[in-house]
Structure formats: C-alpha cells, structure tokens
Write an enzyme that holds these catalytic residues in place. Structure first.
Site, short mmCIF file in Angstrom:
data_model
loop_
_atom_site.label_atom_id
_atom_site.label_comp_id
_atom_site.label_asym_id
_atom_site.label_seq_id
_atom_site.Cartn_x
_atom_site.Cartn_y
_atom_site.Cartn_z
N GLU A 73 23.15 43.21 38.03
CA GLU A 73 23.36 42.18 39.05
C GLU A 73 23.24 42.79 40.44
OE1 GLU A 73 27.00 39.16 40.29
OE2 GLU A 73 26.66 39.61 38.17
N ASN A 130 27.19 44.00 46.49
CA ASN A 130 27.55 44.80 45.33
C ASN A 130 26.34 44.94 44.42
OD1 ASN A 130 29.16 46.35 43.67
ND2 ASN A 130 30.38 44.66 42.87
N GLU A 141 27.08 38.08 48.90
CA GLU A 141 28.12 37.06 48.95
C GLU A 141 28.62 36.93 50.38
OE1 GLU A 141 30.10 37.21 44.55
OE2 GLU A 141 30.89 38.64 46.02
N ASP A 171 24.24 41.50 44.31
CA ASP A 171 25.03 40.45 44.94
C ASP A 171 24.92 40.44 46.45
OD1 ASP A 171 26.02 39.68 42.48
OD2 ASP A 171 27.86 40.81 42.67
N ASP A 184 41.65 32.41 45.95
CA ASP A 184 42.54 33.43 45.41
C ASP A 184 42.17 34.83 45.88
OD1 ASP A 184 40.19 33.30 43.98
OD2 ASP A 184 41.10 33.83 42.06
#
Length: 213
Positions: free
Chosen positions: A112, A131, A116, A114, A206
């Site tokens: 993956e 990441n 974000e 990333d 969260d």
C-alpha cells in the site's frame, strides 16, 4: 467516540474531486468522462456523485450515515497517479481524505502507498500523512503541513511509483521520496503486487484532528 452536534453538521460538507489519473505503466490516461468504465464506488452509495459540465467533477460526501469512496477497476504495477482535489472547507477536523494505492488487503501481506489528508480546525493547516506498506508491514509514516488552503482551489496531488522509488508530490513539488534500497540489503519496498487506485472521504474522529469543544 460520540459525535457532537457541531461535528454532525460538518459531516454534511462535500469533498470535490476531479479525477485525472495517468497510469503510465499501461500507457493509459483516465479522466472523469469515462469514470464508470474505469472506476467503481467502494462505499457510500449515492454519496458518490458525478456532476458539472460534461460530468467534469466528482463529489464524495460524508454525513452521519457514512462516508464514500471509489477505486479503479483494474490493478497496476508501477505508474503515476495525478488527482486534482479540492477539500472540505471550514472546520473539517476529524475527517480524513485519502488518495492511495493498495493490493488485495484480505491476504494479510498487502502492499500500500498512502496519501492521507487530515481535516483541520478552521484557520489551521491541513496535515498530510504519508505511509508505505510492503508485505503487510507499514510503520513508515511521515507527516507534512500544506502551505496553502486546499479548500479554496483545486490542486494536483500525485504519486509516482517505479522500481527505484515512490514519490509524493503536490502541484509537482516533491514532499517525500521513498527509495528502494534492496541493493543495500534492505528488502522493504512494494514491487511485486499489483495495486488499485483508491480515493475516499471518511470520519476518523478517534485518531484524526479533533473538533474543538
């Protein structure tokens, strides 16, 4: 974590994305005009909306019921992805916008890459979280602050992925270069698994930036 009434109001804001994806490994370029041929919704149903003159814009919506997202129908090994995006305006703390590549995650050893974007309290900069995963292992995070307000205009966010490096760019400015050091005995680099292109808007109160009470 429970959502405040202020937070629920903010969930109704819209993220607009103009899809301009160039996957140079396959000598193919995709635009919004053939979105339904080359991309598909992953979640959110009606919250993924095509609009604008000539279907030139795609909007991802986030409300109290769900976020939304889409992915490419095909998988690719290496290439360049350019996506023009305009983010949620105002107080967007607790939201995450993503542009990423990923192989099949159910294997437990997925790769993956990333990009974000963590929403902000009004007046504060957006945080970019990057990441890289290889064979199910991550922990290669780096974060940056954008030097402009990404909700005012469209900007181009890019991922370059080839056998030598992964590069994250904003408007052609490199933010991060992650190199393949296998010639130096370091084998951590995604190079064998084909990946799909993903984008999404979702609630992550969260762990992302919190709304001020």
């Amino acid at each position: 974590m429970g959502m405040s009434s202020n937070w629920q109001h903010k969930l109704m804001l819209v993220l607009q994305i103009v899809v301009v994806v160039a996957l140079m490994a396959s000598n193919t370029a995709y635009g919004v005009g053939n979105f339904h041929n080359d991309f598909e919704s992953t979640f959110g149903g009606h919250r993924v909306q095509i609009s604008g003159p000539g279907n030139s814009q795609l909007a991802l919506n986030l409300d109290e019921g769900s976020g939304s997202g889409f992915r490419s129908k095909k998988e690719y090994l290496y290439g360049r992805i350019d996506m023009q995006m305009k983010f949620v305006a105002g107080n967007s703390a607790g939201t995450v916008t993503t542009l990423y590549l990923s192989s099949e995650q159910s294997t437990g050893v997925h790769d993956e890459i990333d990009f974000e974007f963590l929403g902000n309290v009004t007046g504060q900069p957006y945080t970019i979280h990057t990441n890289v995963y290889s064979q199910g292992q991550g922990n290669r995070e780096q974060q940056f602050h954008l030097w402009f307000d990404p909700s005012k205009n469209f900007h181009t966010y890019s991922i370059v992925w080839n056998p030598k490096l992964i590069m994250f760019l904003v408007d052609e400015t490199p933010l991060r270069v992650f190199r393949n050091y296998e010639n130096h005995g370091i084998t951590f680099f995604p190079k064998n698994q084909r990946q799909r292109v993903y984008a999404s808007l979702w609630e992550a109160d969260d762990w992302a930036n919190k709304v001020e009470q």
